[in-house]
Enzyme design. Structure first.
Site, PDB file in Angstrom:
ATOM      1  N   HIS A  82      -9.438   1.760   4.570  1.00  0.00           N
ATOM      2  CA  HIS A  82      -8.353   1.809   5.637  1.00  0.00           C
ATOM      3  C   HIS A  82      -8.213   2.878   6.386  1.00  0.00           C
ATOM      4  O   HIS A  82      -9.785   3.632   6.417  1.00  0.00           O
ATOM      5  CB  HIS A  82      -7.272   2.630   4.113  1.00  0.00           C
ATOM      6  CG  HIS A  82      -5.951   1.733   5.451  1.00  0.00           C
ATOM      7  ND1 HIS A  82      -5.491   3.301   6.158  1.00  0.00           N
ATOM      8  CD2 HIS A  82      -4.725   1.134   5.180  1.00  0.00           C
ATOM      9  CE1 HIS A  82      -4.352   2.545   6.397  1.00  0.00           C
ATOM     10  NE2 HIS A  82      -3.546   1.732   6.197  1.00  0.00           N
ATOM     11  N   SER A 110       2.890  -2.278  10.423  1.00  0.00           N
ATOM     12  CA  SER A 110       4.454  -1.844  10.797  1.00  0.00           C
ATOM     13  C   SER A 110       5.019  -3.354  10.402  1.00  0.00           C
ATOM     14  O   SER A 110       6.349  -3.459  10.827  1.00  0.00           O
ATOM     15  CB  SER A 110       5.091  -2.135  12.205  1.00  0.00           C
ATOM     16  OG  SER A 110       4.388  -0.228  12.613  1.00  0.00           O
ATOM     17  N   ASN A 152       0.508  -1.180  -0.439  1.00  0.00           N
ATOM     18  CA  ASN A 152      -0.198   0.025   0.013  1.00  0.00           C
ATOM     19  C   ASN A 152       1.030   0.930  -0.086  1.00  0.00           C
ATOM     20  O   ASN A 152       1.269   2.089   0.984  1.00  0.00           O
ATOM     21  CB  ASN A 152      -1.306  -0.179   1.040  1.00  0.00           C
ATOM     22  CG  ASN A 152      -1.945   1.028   1.631  1.00  0.00           C
ATOM     23  OD1 ASN A 152      -1.897   2.184   0.451  1.00  0.00           O
ATOM     24  ND2 ASN A 152      -1.993   1.473   2.216  1.00  0.00           N
ATOM     25  N   TRP A 153       0.881   1.562  -1.137  1.00  0.00           N
ATOM     26  CA  TRP A 153       1.607   3.308  -1.128  1.00  0.00           C
ATOM     27  C   TRP A 153       1.447   4.543  -0.303  1.00  0.00           C
ATOM     28  O   TRP A 153       2.109   5.684  -0.241  1.00  0.00           O
ATOM     29  CB  TRP A 153       2.621   3.613  -2.820  1.00  0.00           C
ATOM     30  CG  TRP A 153       2.791   1.766  -2.944  1.00  0.00           C
ATOM     31  CD1 TRP A 153       3.161   0.786  -2.188  1.00  0.00           C
ATOM     32  CD2 TRP A 153       3.429   2.066  -4.905  1.00  0.00           C
ATOM     33  NE1 TRP A 153       3.888  -0.046  -3.464  1.00  0.00           N
ATOM     34  CE2 TRP A 153       4.300   0.509  -4.971  1.00  0.00           C
ATOM     35  CE3 TRP A 153       3.623   2.697  -5.777  1.00  0.00           C
ATOM     36  CZ2 TRP A 153       4.727   0.142  -5.753  1.00  0.00           C
ATOM     37  CZ3 TRP A 153       3.558   2.403  -6.629  1.00  0.00           C
ATOM     38  CH2 TRP A 153       4.461   0.903  -7.081  1.00  0.00           C
ATOM     39  N   LYS A 154       0.155   4.554  -0.688  1.00  0.00           N
ATOM     40  CA  LYS A 154      -0.425   5.579  -0.101  1.00  0.00           C
ATOM     41  C   LYS A 154      -0.528   6.295  -1.040  1.00  0.00           C
ATOM     42  O   LYS A 154      -0.552   6.220  -1.719  1.00  0.00           O
ATOM     43  CB  LYS A 154      -0.130   5.915   1.309  1.00  0.00           C
ATOM     44  CG  LYS A 154      -0.336   4.358   2.668  1.00  0.00           C
ATOM     45  CD  LYS A 154      -0.290   4.525   3.500  1.00  0.00           C
ATOM     46  CE  LYS A 154      -0.880   3.568   4.470  1.00  0.00           C
ATOM     47  NZ  LYS A 154      -0.230   3.620   6.186  1.00  0.00           N
ATOM     48  N   GLU A 203      -5.804  -4.701  10.790  1.00  0.00           N
ATOM     49  CA  GLU A 203      -4.539  -3.583  10.656  1.00  0.00           C
ATOM     50  C   GLU A 203      -4.915  -3.067  12.156  1.00  0.00           C
ATOM     51  O   GLU A 203      -6.358  -1.869  12.118  1.00  0.00           O
ATOM     52  CB  GLU A 203      -5.305  -3.081   9.385  1.00  0.00           C
ATOM     53  CG  GLU A 203      -4.234  -3.792   8.579  1.00  0.00           C
ATOM     54  CD  GLU A 203      -3.835  -2.604   7.438  1.00  0.00           C
ATOM     55  OE1 GLU A 203      -2.747  -2.824   7.134  1.00  0.00           O
ATOM     56  OE2 GLU A 203      -4.147  -1.215   6.968  1.00  0.00           O
ATOM     57  N   GLY A 228       2.757  -1.762   4.261  1.00  0.00           N
ATOM     58  CA  GLY A 228       2.872  -0.171   3.821  1.00  0.00           C
ATOM     59  C   GLY A 228       4.250   0.517   3.879  1.00  0.00           C
ATOM     60  O   GLY A 228       4.542   0.357   2.951  1.00  0.00           O
ATOM     61  N   GLY A 229       4.537   1.583   5.420  1.00  0.00           N
ATOM     62  CA  GLY A 229       6.011   1.657   5.174  1.00  0.00           C
ATOM     63  C   GLY A 229       6.844   0.943   4.177  1.00  0.00           C
ATOM     64  O   GLY A 229       7.857   1.480   2.664  1.00  0.00           O
TER      65      GLY A 229
HETATM   66  P1  PGA Z   1       2.358  -0.045   7.593  1.00  0.00           P
HETATM   67  O1  PGA Z   1       0.882   0.447   6.964  1.00  0.00           O
HETATM   68  O2  PGA Z   1       2.532  -1.233   6.623  1.00  0.00           O
HETATM   69  O3  PGA Z   1       2.899   1.329   7.580  1.00  0.00           O
HETATM   70  O4  PGA Z   1       2.214   0.189   9.543  1.00  0.00           O
HETATM   71  C1  PGA Z   1       0.178  -0.741   7.262  1.00  0.00           C
HETATM   72  C2  PGA Z   1      -1.359   0.011   6.343  1.00  0.00           C
HETATM   73  O5  PGA Z   1      -1.085   1.033   6.703  1.00  0.00           O
HETATM   74  O6  PGA Z   1      -1.560  -0.331   5.182  1.00  0.00           O
END
Ligand code: PGA
Length: 256
Positions: free
Chosen positions: A93, A214, A8-10, A165, A235-236
């Site tokens: 999300h 995370s 998920n590149w947001k 999540e 995500g990150g």
């Molecule tokens: P994260 O994000 O891996 O940076 O915690 C996950 C997400 O929000 O889908």
């Protein structure tokens, strides 16, 4: 069952940066079977990337979509417009629930709209820190789960992917903590039990459930071995090419 690794590149990467990243990702990908690698770039990048990718290797997900197919909805992009460009869409999300104020009713309509347009929804559910502290984790998960699935027919249920999540474990949340495997296992159990009670064991078995929060190369293996977890929403770490590739390698090893 397939293992899913979803990045998920947001709100990151321009169209050009997304294209270069995907080009490099394809070159670094190991060969695999029974593994689905999915990335969710910004809406703007979906059209050009859909022409660039080999869908046998990588699939695209939208990060959002609107529940009406067309009409007077300034600024929205509908699932009917996304149809054909993406195979999946992240829906509900926590950033959309809490920052953009999306409620269960809206999310429910989006899940149905995605399915109507042949896009598999990745429905995100998860409690915030205070809900966990007050012992409301199970209720929150159940409400979000059954709310999001309310308009899904029994026939379509297996198309839905659930992502657990916990909001307090998302890396960008202030003071984020790592969810322990036992905390994740407990929540996955709540999701699986709720699905069994509502739809029956046979239907529930076919539903893919992911974990996100995370996720990194150092903890991916641990989360992937939790019973009932079929993959990860990252995500990150998905923004850093070698970390995302490492996570895919780990998923491959866990499966072997
Ligand atoms: P994260 O994000 O891996 O940076 O915690 C996950 C997400 O929000 O889908």
């Amino acid at each position: 069952m397939k293992t899913y690794i979803v990045g998920n590149w947001k709100l990151n990467f321009t169209v050009g940066e997304s294209s270069i990243y995907l080009h490099k990702l394809v070159k670094s990908l190991p060969s695999y079977r029974n593994l689905e690698v999915v990335v969710a770039p910004s809406t703007l990048s979906l059209q050009p990337l859909s022409l660039q990718i080999d869908r046998k290797r990588i699939k695209l997900a939208a990060q959002n979509g609107f529940y009406r197919d067309y009409g007077a909805f300034t600024g929205e992009v509908s699932f009917s417009q996304l149809r054909g460009l993406v195979d999946y869409a992240i829906i509900g999300h926590s950033e959309r629930r809490y920052i953009l104020k999306e409620d269960d009713k809206t999310i429910q309509k989006k899940v149905a709209a995605a399915i109507r347009n042949k896009i598999r929804p990745i429905l995100c559910v998860g409690e915030i820190e205070s809900e966990r502290a007050f012992g409301e984790t199970a209720d929150t998960i159940k409400d979000q789960l059954l709310g999001g699935l309310a308009d899904v027919s029994d026939d379509d249920l297996s198309k839905v992917i659930i992502a657990y999540e916990p909001v307090w474990a998302i890396s960008s949340v202030k003071g984020a903590k790592l969810a322990s495997p036992s905390e994740v296992a407990e929540a996955i159990d709540i999701i699986r039990q709720t699905l069994i009670e509502t739809y029956g064991a046979e239907a529930a078995k076919k539903i893919t459930v992911l974990f996100g929060g995370s996720v990194s190369p150092s903890n991916a293996g641990g989360y992937l071995t939790i019973p009932g977890v079929n993959g990860l929403l990252v995500g990150g770490a998905s923004l850093i090419l070698h970390e995302f590739v490492d996570i895919i390698e780990i998923a491959k090893k866990v499966q072997a």
